[in-house]
Design an enzyme around this catalytic site. Structure first.
Site, PDB file in Angstrom:
ATOM      1  N   ASP A 146      29.770  -7.433 -24.730  1.00  0.00           N
ATOM      2  CA  ASP A 146      28.878  -7.177 -25.868  1.00  0.00           C
ATOM      3  C   ASP A 146      28.143  -8.434 -26.316  1.00  0.00           C
ATOM      4  O   ASP A 146      27.427  -8.420 -27.308  1.00  0.00           O
ATOM      5  CB  ASP A 146      29.624  -6.539 -27.032  1.00  0.00           C
ATOM      6  CG  ASP A 146      30.608  -7.477 -27.712  1.00  0.00           C
ATOM      7  OD1 ASP A 146      31.193  -8.326 -26.999  1.00  0.00           O
ATOM      8  OD2 ASP A 146      30.822  -7.354 -28.928  1.00  0.00           O
TER       9      ASP A 146
ATOM     10  N   ASP B  93      30.678 -12.215 -22.738  1.00  0.00           N
ATOM     11  CA  ASP B  93      31.521 -11.038 -22.543  1.00  0.00           C
ATOM     12  C   ASP B  93      30.621  -9.807 -22.643  1.00  0.00           C
ATOM     13  O   ASP B  93      29.405  -9.929 -22.868  1.00  0.00           O
ATOM     14  CB  ASP B  93      32.664 -11.033 -23.552  1.00  0.00           C
ATOM     15  CG  ASP B  93      32.199 -10.850 -24.988  1.00  0.00           C
ATOM     16  OD1 ASP B  93      31.025 -11.147 -25.275  1.00  0.00           O
ATOM     17  OD2 ASP B  93      33.012 -10.437 -25.833  1.00  0.00           O
TER      18      ASP B  93
ATOM     19  N   ASP C 142      28.971 -11.320 -27.611  1.00  0.00           N
ATOM     20  CA  ASP C 142      29.245 -12.110 -28.821  1.00  0.00           C
ATOM     21  C   ASP C 142      30.132 -13.319 -28.533  1.00  0.00           C
ATOM     22  O   ASP C 142      30.403 -14.116 -29.435  1.00  0.00           O
ATOM     23  CB  ASP C 142      29.841 -11.243 -29.940  1.00  0.00           C
ATOM     24  CG  ASP C 142      31.218 -10.689 -29.632  1.00  0.00           C
ATOM     25  OD1 ASP C 142      31.668 -10.789 -28.469  1.00  0.00           O
ATOM     26  OD2 ASP C 142      31.855 -10.129 -30.554  1.00  0.00           O
TER      27      ASP C 142
ATOM     28  N   SER D  76      34.087  -4.903 -27.213  1.00  0.00           N
ATOM     29  CA  SER D  76      33.946  -6.307 -26.877  1.00  0.00           C
ATOM     30  C   SER D  76      34.408  -6.591 -25.455  1.00  0.00           C
ATOM     31  O   SER D  76      33.854  -6.078 -24.503  1.00  0.00           O
ATOM     32  CB  SER D  76      34.685  -7.162 -27.910  1.00  0.00           C
ATOM     33  OG  SER D  76      34.398  -8.524 -27.745  1.00  0.00           O
TER      34      SER D  76
END
Length: 578
Positions: free
Chosen positions: A307, A305, A309, A150
């Site tokens: 990734d 961010d 999400d 993440s």
């Protein structure tokens, strides 16, 4: 553990490590005689929890590496075969982001599943986390695995697990999977097929391009206004992550022609060359976005961010200056927008927030007749509560959020989705523009009706095994001798979520203050941090400018934060890590 014990553990690890790179790394540590490094690497196994795995890349059981991932996947595969009768038909989705070692970890994951007789639906390209969550549902897979850390720094990677309902795993599956992992043979004995063998046996299946089109079609239907804008100037950063191409496609199809990307951060790059900490909340992370926004005179800045999400938002204030909205402000804006301006629903609308998010969304839901739940921190709880309530009652989940920039609009994915949230927020901004209003003008409308809530957060980082002990001592101290006052405010009630409090037990403490304030303390579930959350509610005077009330509220909030941090430090919290 003494030096001899550490070296014995290291030699045992080396004998079972299938990766030449981490073997060489650990041998170098042994050659240097770095006992502190060894002690941290062998402090225990990287814990498998409800977020899967996340840790620093490197050799040893307390690190993310190929040995850990192979054993984890074997345990997950065997747990699935024991609990999901048709797993060998449905298979498991495997996605990955652009971080260091993500490709190798994803390949190992797919190849271990294949060796266990479970088909792996593998993204042939980099994939945002929301797309992996979507694919788990869309392909009716038994589970999904996303290789990502993440928004963590570049030295991290992780392994996130979705159940067949598309949501992150919750108890009892986390403990069940962990128990199966504990029984797995040494990593170099875990069987895995080569990709070629897996393809030949039909156990490696590329996720088709049509799935991406289905995802875009679905998130475009989440818009409320639905008209786009040629005049709204939007800047977007992918933060060196994997959301850029998807965001471009979504905004183009939605009719936002005045769309600009932060070129220096648009291509995936796991070294994150322009930011030390690729989290939009971190100081300096949005500097290039601001520079691009100033160059094109942007009205709106959207940031994912790495990734994709999470979502961060900046808008213009009354002076023309770009201001970062808090996670709570974005959550309240999106929640109110889809609830009030969205289509008429046959079922009762349902909103969810976490125990460390603002209480304002719950107040809005209550006044407008919507169902509402407050759940533990982590989107797994939001998604699973929504699914649970849909099955038990006549409700329709419309929105959920956590203050750490995580938002879910509707049920396209059963996890936070920074791409669809960004698209819907752009839709909200276009709706405001069409009304002759600004986004902050819309927020003021909400605040005048429902109250002005201000929030803040302070994080303290304590890395390593010793840091974990520091965090435990802080929480134990607050629990055994809770404060009766924080600054000028008395503590009306202490909620210890470790006791349950109508939710699954969690190491969280909330101190409810006179006048509606709240201070919450909890250790992070994914980083070596302890986090403190603060909220106060301010009532606007009749005809009072909202900025005057905000200034008053934020002054009170600063005093509250300072008083609580001073209180904790008086009890022995180290003066580091802020």
């Amino acid at each position: 553990m003494d030096a001899t014990g550490l070296k014995e553990k290291a030699e045992a690890w080396l004998a079972a490590d299938p990766d030449a790179a981490t073997v060489a790394e650990l041998r170098d540590v042994l050659a240097r005689g770095d006992l502190a490094d060894l002690a941290d690497r062998f402090a225990g196994d990287l814990e498998f929890g409800t977020a899967g795995l996340r840790g620093v890349l490197g050799a040893g059981p307390n690190r993310m590496n190929r040995a850990v991932v192979r054993r984890t996947t074997a345990g997950l595969a065997r747990y699935l075969k024991a609990t999901v009768p048709d797993v060998t038909t449905r298979g498991v989705v495997v996605g990955r982001d652009g971080r260091r070692l993500s490709a190798e970890l994803a390949e190992d994951t797919a190849c271990v599943f294949a060796a266990e007789g479970i088909p792996a639906h593998v993204f042939p390209m980099l994939a945002p986390t929301p797309l992996t969550a979507f694919a788990t549902l869309h392909l009716n897979a038994a589970a999904g695995v996303m290789v990502t850390a993440s928004h963590n720094p570049p030295e991290y990677n992780g392994y996130k697990v979705y159940w067949g309902n598309g949501a992150q795993i919750i108890p009892p599956h986390d403990k069940g999977i962990a128990s199966f992992i504990a029984k797995v043979e040494p990593a170099n004995q875990v069987e895995l097929l080569t990709p070629t063998e897996a393809y030949a046996r039909g156990l490696w299946r590329d996720v088709p391009d049509s799935l991406g089109d289905a995802y875009l079609d679905a998130i475009l239907k989440l818009r409320v206004h639905g008209r786009g804008s040629d005049s709204l100037r939007v800047v977007y950063t992918a933060m060196h992550g994997v959301g850029g191409a998807w965001m471009e496609r979504a905004m183009e199809r939605a009719g936002f022609s005045n769309f600009h990307v932060v070129a220096e951060q648009h291509r995936p790059d796991g070294s994150f060359p322009t930011v030390r900490f690729p989290n939009p909340e971190e100081p300096g992370a949005m500097d290039l976005s601001l520079a691009t926004a100033q160059r094109v005179d942007a009205d709106l800045v959207l940031a994912n961010d790495p990734d994709a999400d999470r979502l961060a938002v900046m808008v213009r204030d009354g002076t023309g200056k770009l201001r970062m909205l808090t996670g709570n402000e974005v959550g309240v804006l999106l929640g109110h927008y889809v609830l009030v301006q969205g289509p008429t629903r046959r079922s009762k609308p349902h909103l969810v927030a976490t125990i460390v998010s603002s209480t304002q969304l719950g107040d809005i839901a209550g006044e407008l007749g919507a169902a509402y739940d407050e759940v533990l921190t982590g989107f797994k709880w939001i998604a699973n509560r929504a699914i649970e309530r849909e099955k038990a009652e006549d409700t329709q989940f419309v929105f959920g959020y956590e203050e750490a920039l995580g938002y879910a609009v509707g049920t396209v994915t059963r996890d936070k989705d920074g791409i669809s949230a960004a698209l819907v927020f752009a839709d909200l901004a276009a709706w405001c523009e069409a009304r002759g209003k600004t986004v902050l003008g819309y927020l003021e409308e909400i605040q005048r009706r429902f109250g002005l809530y201000v929030s803040g957060q302070r994080n303290f980082t304590f890395p390593g095994a010793e840091g974990a002990q520091v965090i435990t001592r802080i929480m134990d101290g607050l629990r055994s001798a809770p404060p009766t006052r924080v600054g000028e405010l008395s503590v009306k009630n202490v909620r210890d979520y470790k006791k349950g409090e109508k939710l699954p037990p969690s190491n969280v403490l909330a101190f409810e203050l006179e006048g509606g304030g709240r201070v919450t303390a909890r250790p992070s579930g994914t980083e070596p941090k302890i986090k403190y959350y603060f909220e106060l509610k301010e009532t606007l005077g009749s005809g009072e400018p909202v900025e005057a009330a905000r200034a008053r509220a934020e002054a009170r909030l600063r005093k509250l934060i300072d008083a609580f941090i001073a209180l904790v430090r008086e009890r022995g919290q180290p003066e580091v890590g802020a």
